[in-house]
Each structure stands twice: as structure tokens, then as C-alpha cells.
Motif scaffolding. Structure first.
Motif, PDB file in Angstrom:
ATOM      1  N   VAL A  73     -15.510  -7.868  -0.207  1.00  0.00           N
ATOM      2  CA  VAL A  73     -16.497  -6.891   0.293  1.00  0.00           C
ATOM      3  C   VAL A  73     -14.947  -6.300   1.531  1.00  0.00           C
ATOM      4  O   VAL A  73     -14.482  -8.214   2.309  1.00  0.00           O
ATOM      5  N   GLN A  74     -13.542  -5.714   1.482  1.00  0.00           N
ATOM      6  CA  GLN A  74     -12.398  -5.764   1.632  1.00  0.00           C
ATOM      7  C   GLN A  74     -12.636  -4.325   3.112  1.00  0.00           C
ATOM      8  O   GLN A  74     -12.288  -3.803   2.487  1.00  0.00           O
TER       9      GLN A  74
ATOM     10  N   ILE B 233     -21.402   4.905   0.068  1.00  0.00           N
ATOM     11  CA  ILE B 233     -19.700   4.522   0.219  1.00  0.00           C
ATOM     12  C   ILE B 233     -19.576   3.780  -1.548  1.00  0.00           C
ATOM     13  O   ILE B 233     -20.349   3.286  -2.090  1.00  0.00           O
ATOM     14  N   ALA B 234     -19.284   4.387  -2.451  1.00  0.00           N
ATOM     15  CA  ALA B 234     -19.033   4.308  -3.985  1.00  0.00           C
ATOM     16  C   ALA B 234     -19.018   2.425  -3.669  1.00  0.00           C
ATOM     17  O   ALA B 234     -17.911   2.204  -3.370  1.00  0.00           O
ATOM     18  N   GLY B 235     -19.526   2.346  -4.794  1.00  0.00           N
ATOM     19  CA  GLY B 235     -18.514   1.105  -5.383  1.00  0.00           C
ATOM     20  C   GLY B 235     -19.525   0.369  -5.167  1.00  0.00           C
ATOM     21  O   GLY B 235     -19.395  -0.982  -5.397  1.00  0.00           O
ATOM     22  N   PHE B 236     -20.587  -0.199  -3.992  1.00  0.00           N
ATOM     23  CA  PHE B 236     -21.190  -1.426  -4.145  1.00  0.00           C
ATOM     24  C   PHE B 236     -22.369  -1.878  -4.901  1.00  0.00           C
ATOM     25  O   PHE B 236     -22.777  -2.261  -5.052  1.00  0.00           O
TER      26      PHE B 236
ATOM     27  N   LYS C  11       0.943  -1.233   0.294  1.00  0.00           N
ATOM     28  CA  LYS C  11       0.099  -0.157   0.078  1.00  0.00           C
ATOM     29  C   LYS C  11       0.814   1.295  -0.153  1.00  0.00           C
ATOM     30  O   LYS C  11       0.307   1.999   1.119  1.00  0.00           O
TER      31      LYS C  11
ATOM     32  N   HIS D 199     -11.451  -1.044   1.701  1.00  0.00           N
ATOM     33  CA  HIS D 199     -10.385  -0.932   0.162  1.00  0.00           C
ATOM     34  C   HIS D 199     -11.770  -1.073  -0.772  1.00  0.00           C
ATOM     35  O   HIS D 199     -12.678  -1.893  -0.498  1.00  0.00           O
ATOM     36  N   GLU D 200     -12.047  -0.972  -2.306  1.00  0.00           N
ATOM     37  CA  GLU D 200     -12.658  -0.395  -3.050  1.00  0.00           C
ATOM     38  C   GLU D 200     -12.617  -2.217  -3.450  1.00  0.00           C
ATOM     39  O   GLU D 200     -12.456  -3.408  -3.738  1.00  0.00           O
ATOM     40  N   PRO D 201     -14.165  -2.576  -3.091  1.00  0.00           N
ATOM     41  CA  PRO D 201     -14.811  -4.193  -3.668  1.00  0.00           C
ATOM     42  C   PRO D 201     -14.314  -4.502  -4.498  1.00  0.00           C
ATOM     43  O   PRO D 201     -14.546  -3.245  -5.689  1.00  0.00           O
ATOM     44  N   ARG D 202     -14.908  -5.289  -5.170  1.00  0.00           N
ATOM     45  CA  ARG D 202     -14.453  -6.332  -6.700  1.00  0.00           C
ATOM     46  C   ARG D 202     -15.282  -6.839  -6.817  1.00  0.00           C
ATOM     47  O   ARG D 202     -15.595  -8.696  -5.801  1.00  0.00           O
TER      48      ARG D 202
ATOM     49  N   GLU E  69     -23.821  -1.199   1.859  1.00  0.00           N
ATOM     50  CA  GLU E  69     -23.167   0.224   2.069  1.00  0.00           C
ATOM     51  C   GLU E  69     -23.249   1.193   3.029  1.00  0.00           C
ATOM     52  O   GLU E  69     -22.597   1.586   3.672  1.00  0.00           O
TER      53      GLU E  69
END
Ligand SMILES: Nc1nc2c(ncn2[C@@H]2O[C@H](COP(=O)(O)OP(=O)(O)OP(=O)(O)O)[C@@H](O)[C@H]2O)c(=O)[nH]1
Length: 360
Positions: A290-291, A355-358, A161, A298-301, A257
């Protein structure tokens, strides 16, 4: 076949980036002669699901923390490794990478490996590779003795990081690490090929671990907690709580979120790690990973596919002093199972932060 298999211990505190490195290792063709042993902490195994090549070559060692309850299981796993791998992989086997849990003190693990005659005949310790998260490394090292042990016995220190901190913070962390592990130059995890990162054969191996091994008593008096649901308190510097939250139905993205947002705002200082695999109702065919590490999400993927049969929501939260009843109550509210004495989801969702990205 005496003493030909190199053993690498990959360690680092919760969320330091061990699984991310292991995934890089597994993709590296130079390591097709390598088997990986993944140790799980707590009642639920999530880590092995996040190791992308969950096929031949990855052996899961679950239900305990490597540094205490599963030392015997590690010995058995190493001795029986041939049966766990395909004939082809077993024939080629030249290296075993053991990923410890973030909370593991590597010293007792090294002791267990060194003390066993049959292991010593077949395996040689190539090195201890310790990952240090640049965002939280300093705070973690100051607060947790296990983390300091991880650095003190490292043959190689890898910084993760680095992209999330500025040059001053990086310099400060390096200066602090130089006090804990004098003479060991930390490398950035992005600096070279994964195979080269973990290859310690050119270093003077064992020299760092030796004094620590001599000082530590081989069988220090742990309070063993075989249940491992909560109160992971067995010689670690503090009690760690693990809360597993599951629901067998998908969750709406905005509810997830808001749940995570509320969790962070209400319990943030108590959370060390959060990770999970989630079925979102808008995108059930691919699991969302989800991390979180402390307050940072962290950015979910999305994973390409579900790693096993289980669907719905699986979240693990590891922390200190977590209010389990509160966390479970809020989760139940967000997955639509609010009991009489738990908060109402509509009230809980009255929270402007998103939270962005979910959202799928
Ligand atoms: N920005 C950034 N994120 C990273 C880096 N390394 C890891 N991460 C992210 O940090 C989170 C935790 O990484 P993991 O590899 O799961 O950490 P871990 O050490 O295996 O965690 P535990 O198994 O809980 O101890 C994930 O969301 C990763 O994508 C990095 O170098 N930069």
C-alpha cells in the motif's frame, strides 16, 4: 585500488519515487557492478522490503535518518562494504548508490563523505540525483527546507509522476525548479535507461554542492533523537511524526479500504507519506503493498512473495501534527481490537467511499 568507486546519492522527498528508481537500477544489467545502500526512516523498515532484489548488492542502513544519526553508520557501511557483499560483487564493485530517506538533508551526508580521509581515498562522488514528484513537488519544496536543499545540491534533477499532471503544471514546476537550481535542466525519469539517468560522470560534479557545503557548518547543532519513533526533530524544518501500525493477523480487504479512506478524510492534511505491507485475509499467500503520498493513494500492488517471515499488517504513516491516539484507535477498530474508548468499526465503516483495488 585508489578512488575508483563512484558514489551516487539518490535523494528526493517522501514518496518522490526513489525506491521505484532503485528497483529499475537493480534490474538493469548495466549496473551489475553496483551496490545499493538503502536508508530507513523510523522504527520500522519497510523500504528494504520494497526493494525487489533484497539479496546481494542491497545493504540496509536502518534506524535513523541518514542526515543526522546514522552518518557514522554510513561511513562504517561504506568502509566495510566488501564484507557485506559476495566476493564476486565486491570484486566487480564500481558504483555505490545511496538512497537517502525522503526527509534527509543531503548536505550533512555529503559533508560526512567528503570529510573522511579513508572514504575519500576509495570513493569519488559521482553526483547527487534528486527526484521531484510532479504532483506535489511545488508544495513540498515550498514547505520543506530539506526538499529545497535536495534540489539545490542536485547534479541531476529527475521528474517523476509526469503521467499524473498536465502540461501547464509541468511547465510551472520546471519554472520553479529553474529558480532553485538555475541552469539544471530537469529530465523525466522515463526519458532514458536507469543507468544513464544516474551517471553524472560527464557533468561538472561537485559544482552545485560546493557552495552549499561551504555555507553549512559541518556539525550543526542537531537535537538528536535516537529513538526515532516520533518527533523526528533534529534540524529539520518541522517536526515529523512517524506512526507504526502493526497487527499480526490478516485484515479483510474492505476493512483496509475503509480504514485508509477514513484516515485520509480525517487526517489527510497531516499525512505526508503512508506505506505498508499487508496480508489480506482473502489472499494470504501474497503481500499487498500500500502506497500513499499525501492524500493520493497509489495503485496497490501485490509482491510475488513475502520478503520475510513477518505476516499480518505493517503500516507506516509519516506526517506532521498527526493525532497518534486517534489513528491508533481507528486502526484498532478496523483490525478488531477496539478498546472501550475507541470508535466502533461498524460506525466507522459507514462511509460510502471505497478505494478501488484492495479487494483480492
Ligand atoms: N504514476 C506514477 N507513480 C509513480 C511514479 N514513480 C513512483 N510512483 C509511485 O509513487 C509511490 C511512491 O514511490 P516510491 O518509489 O516508494 O517513493 P520513495 O521516494 O521511495 O518514497 P519514500 O521511501 O517514502 O521516501 C509508489 O506507489 C510508486 O509506484 C511515476 O513516475 N508515476
Amino acid at each position: 585500488m585508489a578512488n575508483t568507486i563512484a558514489l551516487t546519492l539518490v535523494t528526493g522527498f517522501l514518496g518522490a519515487g526513489k525506491t521505484t528508481l532503485i528497483n529499475r537500477l537493480l534490474r538493469d544489467p548495466a549496473l551489475s557492478d553496483t551496490a545499493v545502500i538503502v536508508n530507513e526512516f523510523g522504527a520500522v523498515g519497510i523500504d528494504h522490503l520494497l526493494v525487489e532484489e533484497a539479496s546481494d548488492g542491497v545493504v540496509e542502513l536502518s534506524d535513523g535518518c541518514l542526515c543526522c544519526t546514522v552518518r557514522g553508520a554510513l561511513v562504517d557501511t561504506l568502509l566495510g562494504l566488501d564484507e557485506r557483499l559476495s566476493n564476486d560483487r565486491a570484486a566487480k564493485l564500481r558504483r555505490v548508490v545511496i538512497e537517502t530517506t525522503g526527509l534527509a538533508d543531503p548536505v550533512p551526508v555529503l559533508q560526512a563523505l567528503a570529510a573522511h580521509p579513508a572514504l575519500a581515498a576509495r570513493f569519488r562522488l559521482d553526483g547527487v540525483v534528486t527526484l521531484v514528484d510532479c504532483m506535489y513537488g511545488r508544495a513540498t519544496l515550498e514547505a520543506h527546507e530539506e526538499a529545497r536543499h535536495q534540489v539545490a545540491v542536485a547534479d541531476r534533477l529527475l521528474l517523476t509522476k509526469t503521467d499524473l499532471v498536465d502540461a501547464d503544471a509541468l511547465r510551472g514546476l520546471k519554472a520553479y525548479l529553474a529558480e532553485l537550481a538555475p541552469g539544471l535542466e530537469p529530465l523525466s525519469v522515463d526519458e532514458m535507461d536507469a543507468a544513464a539517468l544516474i551517471d553524472c560522470s560527464a557533468l561538472e560534479i561537485g559544482s552545485r554542492a560546493a557552495p552549499v557545503l561551504r555555507e553549512a557548518s559541518p556539525y550543526h547543532d542537531h537535537h538528536h533523537d535516537h529513538d526515532h519513533d516520533h518527533d523526528h526533530e533534529h534540524g529539520h524544518s518541522a517536526a515529523f511524526d512517524t506512526i507504526l501500525l502493526t497487527n499480526d493477523r490478516p485484515i479483510v480487504g474492505s476493512a483496509l479500504e475503509n480504514f485508509l479512506d477514513l484516515l485520509r478524510s480525517q487526517c489527510g492534511p497531516h499525512i505526508l507519506r503512508l506505506k505498508g505491507i499487508v496480508e489480506l485475509s482473502g489472499r494470504p499467500e501474497r503481500p499487498l503493498v500500500v502506497q500513499g503520498v499525501r492524500q493520493i493513494l497509489h495503485e496497490p500492488r501485490y509482491l510475488a512473495e513475502w520478503p520475510d517471515e513477518t505476516r499480518g499488517v505493517r503500516l507506516v504513516i509519516i506526517g506532521t501534527g498527526l493525532d497518534e491516539r486517534y489513528v491508533r484507535g481507528v486502526f484498532a477498530a478496523f483490525v478488531g481490537e477496539a478498546a472501550v474508548d475507541t470508535p466502533d468499526r461498524t460506525a466507522l465503516q459507514d462511509n460510502p467511499l471505497a478505494i478501488a483495488g484492495f479487494r483480492p
